[in-house]
Design a protein around this motif. Structure first.
Motif, mmCIF file in Angstrom:
data_model
loop_
_atom_site.group_PDB
_atom_site.id
_atom_site.type_symbol
_atom_site.label_atom_id
_atom_site.label_comp_id
_atom_site.label_asym_id
_atom_site.label_seq_id
_atom_site.Cartn_x
_atom_site.Cartn_y
_atom_site.Cartn_z
ATOM 1 N N GLN A 1 0.801 -1.229 0.000
ATOM 2 C CA GLN A 1 0.000 0.000 0.000
ATOM 3 C C GLN A 1 0.834 1.280 0.000
ATOM 4 O OE1 GLN A 1 -2.265 -0.796 3.588
ATOM 5 N NE2 GLN A 1 -4.021 -1.517 2.392
ATOM 6 N N LYS A 2 2.119 1.191 0.351
ATOM 7 C CA LYS A 2 2.918 2.394 0.549
ATOM 8 C C LYS A 2 2.936 3.329 -0.657
ATOM 9 C CE LYS A 2 5.908 0.353 4.086
ATOM 10 N NZ LYS A 2 7.287 -0.054 4.442
ATOM 11 N N GLN B 1 -0.383 5.059 -0.801
ATOM 12 C CA GLN B 1 -0.589 5.995 0.302
ATOM 13 C C GLN B 1 0.124 7.314 0.008
ATOM 14 O OE1 GLN B 1 0.930 3.594 3.495
ATOM 15 N NE2 GLN B 1 -1.106 2.813 4.070
ATOM 16 N N LEU C 1 -1.810 9.180 -2.590
ATOM 17 C CA LEU C 1 -2.996 9.805 -2.005
ATOM 18 C C LEU C 1 -2.615 11.073 -1.236
ATOM 19 C CD1 LEU C 1 -5.989 9.880 -1.292
ATOM 20 C CD2 LEU C 1 -5.503 8.292 0.595
ATOM 21 N N GLN C 2 -1.536 10.988 -0.465
ATOM 22 C CA GLN C 2 -1.101 12.159 0.285
ATOM 23 C C GLN C 2 -0.733 13.305 -0.659
ATOM 24 O OE1 GLN C 2 2.100 10.602 2.635
ATOM 25 N NE2 GLN C 2 0.737 9.581 4.119
ATOM 26 N N GLN D 1 -7.502 7.342 -3.865
ATOM 27 C CA GLN D 1 -8.234 6.578 -2.854
ATOM 28 C C GLN D 1 -8.674 5.221 -3.414
ATOM 29 O OE1 GLN D 1 -11.267 9.483 -1.917
ATOM 30 N NE2 GLN D 1 -10.225 10.130 -0.030
ATOM 31 N N LEU E 1 -5.687 2.961 -3.702
ATOM 32 C CA LEU E 1 -5.321 2.455 -2.383
ATOM 33 C C LEU E 1 -6.299 1.369 -1.932
ATOM 34 C CD1 LEU E 1 -3.509 2.596 0.111
ATOM 35 C CD2 LEU E 1 -4.981 4.443 0.983
ATOM 36 N N SER E 2 -7.574 1.583 -2.213
ATOM 37 C CA SER E 2 -8.570 0.578 -1.819
ATOM 38 C C SER E 2 -8.375 -0.724 -2.586
ATOM 39 C CB SER E 2 -9.985 1.109 -2.037
ATOM 40 O OG SER E 2 -10.275 1.250 -3.414
ATOM 41 N N CYS F 1 -5.719 -2.087 -3.239
ATOM 42 C CA CYS F 1 -4.636 -2.867 -2.626
ATOM 43 C C CYS F 1 -5.185 -3.965 -1.719
ATOM 44 C CB CYS F 1 -3.708 -1.953 -1.822
ATOM 45 S SG CYS F 1 -2.722 -0.840 -2.842
#
Length: 367
Positions: free
Chosen positions: A88-89, A92, A95-96, A158, A161-162, A164
């Motif tokens: 996920q990194k 993430q 997303l940030q 998002q 990420l989801s 993942c």
């Protein structure tokens, strides 16, 4: 001379004693039966392949390394249950970054809005020209578009990420898992992570030849052949010889004959509340129906010779006539249905036919 006579006498005594010990040959008695017409349950069996109601390939929607496998092969899972986790990194961070860009775009939007409102007031008072006002309005529009774009990037990040976290879309049984933790997976990598088989209902695929299909359908109605087959009750015989506890029914039929095999594909469904049936196993679909005026004889009354089947009909002079018969297996391991060659009332030999020849005179047991 006396010695010679003694030897002859001894030989005669031995010969006589040996003749006394030879048993008498017994006459062979044959059992017979008369052919009768009766109502019988006809059972037909068809090799079938079983498949879950819905076999869903679990495919990753983002690229990355597997960090967790949360299920195991053969496990029963439910819709929405987590199966795999992809690193996920990177997502993430994405997303940030998107969220930061959104904050920046909203700040610029606020500045553009203030500038627009100020220039609008000045324009209405005649202090600034239309060019200045239009420029402020366009800047606000660009700022609004930038915010919308940043919001879309956040939504996309998002979603990525989801993705993942891979969950099962259906309840069922987990199939073979082709990957291990650390393997690189993704849409660009060939092969599904696994397959989930929704086996709450199991489908059995089998085929019947054209003749059987029409005969089976004609027994149960005058409608079109396909319509009469739909809903027909069937049983399932498993590989270990047992009959599956729940009855199924035919749910679809192609209605078209395969020109290569001369058969018609049919599908039946069986309920599977206990989960005893699994996708991929094989068995036999068994269909049965009642038929009147059938001539049924024991298998022991038929002599199979290559591509011929012979029954031996007793004649008035106690001889037997070898008669070619056409037969169908009753699928009970004991009887044949005679479709041609015999008639009701014929008396046939029921046991020991392998030792008979055409025209042989026999003795009947009990006569």
């Amino acid at each position: 001379m006396k010695v010679f006579s003694s030897v002859i006498a001894s030989v005669l005594v031995l010969f006589a004693s040996s003749c006394v010990n030879v048993p008498e040959e017994k006459e062979t008695l044959f059992e017979t039966m008369k052919v009768k017409a009766s109502t019988e349950t006809v059972v037909s069996s068809y090799t079938a392949k079983l498949k879950g109601k819905q076999d869903v390939d679990i495919l990753p929607r983002v690229d990355g390394a597997l960090t967790k496998i949360a299920v195991h092969e053969g496990q029963k899972i439910f819709a929405g249950q987590v199966m795999f986790v992809i690193d996920q990194k990177p997502f993430q961070i994405e997303l940030q970054t998107a969220q930061a860009n959104l904050l920046s775009a909203k700040a610029q939007q606020s500045t553009a809005k203030l500038s627009y409102e100020n220039n609008k007031s000045l324009y209405e008072k005649g202090i600034v020209g239309k060019y200045v006002f239009d420029t402020a309005e366009n800047s606000l529009r660009n700022a609004n578009a930038a915010v919308a774009l940043a919001e879309a990037q956040v939504a996309r990040a998002q979603n990525s990420l989801s993705y993942c976290t891979v969950t099962s879309p259906v309840s069922g049984i987990v199939g073979t898992i082709a990957y291990r933790v650390g393997d690189l997976v993704g849409p660009s990598v060939a092969g599904a992570l696994t397959t989930v088989s929704d086996n709450s209902t199991v489908e059995a695929y089998f085929s019947v030849n054209e003749g059987e299909y029409i005969e089976l359908a004609s027994v149960y109605g005058d409608d079109a052949v396909t319509k009469s087959i739909i809903g027909y009750p069937v049983s399932l015989k498993l590989k270990n010889g047992t009959i599956y506890a729940h009855e199924g029914k035919v749910v679809s039929c192609s209605g078209l004959i395969d020109p290569l095999t001369g058969t018609i594909p049919i599908k039946a469904e069986f309920p599977n509340p206990e989960g005893a049936l699994r996708s991929g196993i094989s068995g036999s679909v068994v269909a049965s129906y009642e038929e009147d005026n059938m001539m049924v004889i024991p298998q022991t009354s038929v002599n199979r010779m290559q591509d011929k089947a012979l029954a031996y009909v007793l004649q008035k002079d106690s001889t037997v006539k070898a008669t070619i018969v056409e037969i169908e297996d009753m699928n009970d391991g004991k009887r044949y249905a005679v479709t041609k060659g015999l008639k009701v009332g014929d008396e046939i030999v029921s046991i020991g036919v392998n030792n008979l020849v055409d025209g042989q005179k026999i003795s009947v047991k009990g006569k």
